[in-house]
Design a protein around this motif. Sequence first.
Motif, mmCIF file in Angstrom:
data_model
loop_
_atom_site.group_PDB
_atom_site.id
_atom_site.type_symbol
_atom_site.label_atom_id
_atom_site.label_comp_id
_atom_site.label_asym_id
_atom_site.label_seq_id
_atom_site.Cartn_x
_atom_site.Cartn_y
_atom_site.Cartn_z
ATOM 1 N N LEU A 84 36.461 -1.990 -72.004
ATOM 2 C CA LEU A 84 36.045 -3.027 -71.240
ATOM 3 C C LEU A 84 35.310 -4.396 -72.158
ATOM 4 N N GLN A 85 35.493 -4.213 -73.207
ATOM 5 C CA GLN A 85 34.757 -5.320 -74.002
ATOM 6 C C GLN A 85 33.711 -5.839 -73.484
ATOM 7 N N MET A 86 32.635 -4.758 -73.607
ATOM 8 C CA MET A 86 31.226 -4.936 -73.203
ATOM 9 C C MET A 86 30.555 -4.275 -74.184
ATOM 10 N N SER A 87 29.250 -4.553 -73.982
ATOM 11 C CA SER A 87 28.238 -3.483 -74.926
ATOM 12 C C SER A 87 27.903 -2.105 -74.362
ATOM 13 N N ALA A 88 27.782 -1.211 -75.277
ATOM 14 C CA ALA A 88 27.401 0.104 -74.743
ATOM 15 C C ALA A 88 26.055 0.088 -73.807
ATOM 16 N N ALA A 89 25.358 -0.926 -74.531
ATOM 17 C CA ALA A 89 24.030 -1.014 -73.659
ATOM 18 C C ALA A 89 23.925 -1.275 -72.293
ATOM 19 N N GLU A 90 25.204 -2.324 -71.994
ATOM 20 C CA GLU A 90 25.327 -2.667 -70.506
ATOM 21 C C GLU A 90 25.833 -1.689 -69.699
ATOM 22 N N VAL A 91 26.883 -0.835 -70.382
ATOM 23 C CA VAL A 91 27.377 0.493 -69.623
ATOM 24 C C VAL A 91 26.348 1.432 -69.152
ATOM 25 N N TYR A 92 25.526 1.683 -70.293
ATOM 26 C CA TYR A 92 24.475 2.586 -70.117
ATOM 27 C C TYR A 92 23.277 2.106 -68.876
ATOM 28 N N GLY A 93 23.282 0.716 -69.105
ATOM 29 C CA GLY A 93 21.943 0.119 -68.300
ATOM 30 C C GLY A 93 22.536 0.279 -66.921
ATOM 31 N N THR A 94 24.200 0.108 -66.764
ATOM 32 C CA THR A 94 24.454 0.133 -65.203
ATOM 33 C C THR A 94 24.179 1.377 -64.578
ATOM 34 N N ALA A 95 24.973 2.229 -65.675
ATOM 35 C CA ALA A 95 25.033 3.859 -65.180
ATOM 36 C C ALA A 95 23.426 4.343 -64.942
ATOM 37 N N SER A 96 22.866 4.151 -65.477
ATOM 38 C CA SER A 96 21.302 4.733 -65.655
ATOM 39 C C SER A 96 20.620 4.298 -64.328
ATOM 40 N N PHE A 97 21.148 3.299 -63.614
ATOM 41 C CA PHE A 97 20.505 2.733 -62.394
ATOM 42 C C PHE A 97 20.678 3.647 -61.260
ATOM 43 N N TYR A 98 21.956 4.273 -61.442
ATOM 44 C CA TYR A 98 22.271 5.138 -60.138
ATOM 45 C C TYR A 98 22.168 6.433 -60.260
ATOM 46 N N SER A 99 21.608 7.131 -59.089
ATOM 47 C CA SER A 99 21.263 8.566 -59.111
ATOM 48 C C SER A 99 22.315 9.674 -58.953
#
Lengths: 165, 388
Positions: A46-61
């Motif tokens: 998706l050409q985005m940073s891994a931190a951004e993927v992690y940051g989004t995923a970690s928001f959702y229970s």
Amino acid sequence: MEKTVLEEIIYRQGAQRDRLLPILQDVVEQQNFLTEGDMLHIANLLQMSAAEVYGTASFYSFLPLNRKGKYMIRLCKSIIAKMKGSDQVLAAITDQLGIKPGETTADGVFSLELVNDIGWSDREPAMLINDKVFTDLDPVKVTHILTNYLKQASTQAFVTNLSTN
Amino acid sequence: MTNTSTVRKTDLIFGRSLDTLTLLRNAMQRDKDGLIQELIDSGLRGRGGAGFPTGLKWKFAKGAPGNEKYIICNADEGEPGTFKDRVILEKAADKVFAGMGLCGWLTGATKGFIYLRNEYIWMRNHILAQMNDMNEAFRQMKLDFSIGLKMGSGAYVCGEETALIESMESKRGEPRNKPPFPAIAGYEDKPTVVNNVETWVYALLISYIGADVFAAYGTEQSTGSKLFSVSGDTPKPGVYELEMGMKLSDFVAEFGDGDTKAVQVGGASGFCVPRRKFDQVIIGFEGIPTGGSMMLFNSHRSMYHVLHNFLEFFMEESCGQCTPCRVGCQQLLLGIEAVKSKTKPAQYLDTLMEFTETMRLASKCGLGQSVGNAFNSIVNEFYEEMIY
Ligand SMILES: Cc1cc2nc3c(=O)[nH]c(=O)nc-3n(C[C@H](O)[C@H](O)[C@H](O)COP(=O)(O)O)c2cc1C
Ligand code: SF4
């Protein structure tokens, strides 16, 4: 998750930044959690940073970041659930499976979690197992339900063994 | 047996005397501005909790420039004790989708979404089937509008409309600053109408029955009826459509178990009313409004446990963006535990109540702003239960 399976999901959803959540949801629907490898690969495609993927995923229970079992049990712990006996249901689950909230059985079949209101205050105690809902629970009923899942899991394991031997 | 209860039941939402597509076709014969005025005159206010006038919201969106606009159905239903949207979606999803189509026609939006909480994933196939049928109906009536499905992923705050939009854009579900409001800049920064599941159905029905018939129900400030999710210590938990503006004492006479000690009106973010105030409280915008959650507690229940449960909920669901909310939810929980275990004096409860005022003023969204509602009403009314 195998890279080819993951790529198939991304291909179907579209490799765009704004498809990230549906992609993560699809992965979790298939394996009940996200690995670091999955998130890295998604970030790449998706050409985005891994931190951004992690940051989004970690928001959702409902997007767990550590290993979960094949069946995800989510028992409601709202005040109404408690008033209707969810603690006794929890005790029955723990007795039968030997796991407490937040844990996964050693064979990787079940994970157990306590969750906030799941929208069944008229029929508590209630729980979700993957994409199914069970209501009006009591210790006997929940034991019966889990026994059925256990049978299903051992049948599947047997069939998988047959086909790999 | 005489029935002294004055709770009046209605049957607009689930009534099946009117065919959904006929309702929509009828509405689309009308003058657009006239129809929006009808909605305004009806006094319909959003059924999701905040109660913004629906007709006005639609008028803003219609007047907003550009032809790229979005229509969103908020089906996140995460407030503890509410489940009426679940029942609407199970039994009358067609009316929800038709209401969205009507709004699309009125505002010029061509795309709509339903944001469904992941806890309702078990009804996804049903929703998809109903949605596809309605999209096909739109095509046949040459209405340039279609609806898609977006799933949530287990976050209460995503019910807040701007957090919901962030989530729809695949981001963390953190509320945005308002203004701008979604009607001006919402999904993808385009004008967006967000309404609760129930609101869509009433809007559609009002287009047919008219503002006067609708406003004949309820009171001046709280017109019409609404769905209530009744739970807790009641012999008949369930979803009931009741006229707005009833007295809480009438509600308790109808739904209580004879020993009702308190009713939590509006879920964890609402207010707790003790028995001695039942006959002073009106359920509606002139009294205590509710998105539908009505939890009854009888004299066997500890109100300390109730509050403790709500605070745990808020602590887990705070998105953490603003310090007063993130730290506040945690400190309130620790605070009542400390008072209960006598490590803090009873007066500390007053300090905590003052602190909720800071949370109300300094929090970005309704979550942090409304924690004080339950906190102060429970602590004030059941002070001794908090200590002993
Ligand atoms: C923390 C929080 C959670 C909310 N959850 C919901 C929800 O689950 N469903 C809903 O319709 N509105 C919810 N709302 C209100 C929405 O922000 C918004 O006001 C509503 O969807 C507008 O629709 P309505 O005017 O038809 O009520 C929530 C608000 C806050 C602050
Ligand atoms: S008030 Fe709470 S939930 Fe709302 S934005 Fe601030 S931290 Fe997040």
